[in-house]
Design a protein around this motif. Sequence first.
Motif, short mmCIF file in Angstrom:
data_model
loop_
_atom_site.label_atom_id
_atom_site.label_comp_id
_atom_site.label_asym_id
_atom_site.label_seq_id
_atom_site.Cartn_x
_atom_site.Cartn_y
_atom_site.Cartn_z
N TYR A 1 0.82 -1.21 0.00
CA TYR A 1 0.00 0.00 0.00
C TYR A 1 0.85 1.26 0.00
O TYR A 1 0.38 2.32 -0.39
CB TYR A 1 -0.98 0.01 1.18
N TRP B 1 2.16 1.24 -4.13
CA TRP B 1 1.24 1.41 -5.25
C TRP B 1 1.03 2.86 -5.66
O TRP B 1 0.98 3.15 -6.86
CB TRP B 1 -0.09 0.71 -4.99
N HIS C 1 -7.32 6.61 -5.77
CA HIS C 1 -6.41 5.51 -5.45
C HIS C 1 -5.43 5.91 -4.34
O HIS C 1 -5.17 5.12 -3.43
CB HIS C 1 -5.65 5.08 -6.71
N CYS D 1 -5.41 3.91 -0.83
CA CYS D 1 -4.18 3.24 -0.37
C CYS D 1 -3.75 3.79 0.99
O CYS D 1 -3.29 3.04 1.86
CB CYS D 1 -3.06 3.43 -1.38
#
Length: 141
Positions: A18, A21, A69, A73
């Motif tokens: 996490y 990414w 995103h 995350c």
Amino acid sequence: MDNNWELYKIITNDIARYRDWPIRVLTFTSALHFALLVVLTVKELNVGYVWQFVISIFLVIIWVSSLYHFANCHKEYLRLRNVQVKLNNKLDLDNSIYPIEWFKERPIELKEGLWGWGFYGIYATVLCFLSLGLIWKSSVS
């Protein structure tokens, strides 16, 4: 006790995922933006209004999905980090050796650690608006 250490390894790997990414997403979107900027400036392409609109919509969709995103995350990172904190305490790790922050839970909110994940959002926003400005510059001239 052995199962706890296995769980600890899994959580540590997920935390790393996490954290990695958003960097991968930003790398991809940066390459996309820079390629677009190079093609439009070096090749001096003048695209029509329809293509300006299509490219703009595409860039805005990528920008919004990137921000989503990054936020997702970050929240997942905080959730897993709190599980790791609970495991640190359950495994009775020595808090005189490890930093005290490793033993404190953090709220799962976007404002928590904003300067960390927020940088990605600012960077993505600047790239998006620079690209949009360049795309529409030719129609204003």
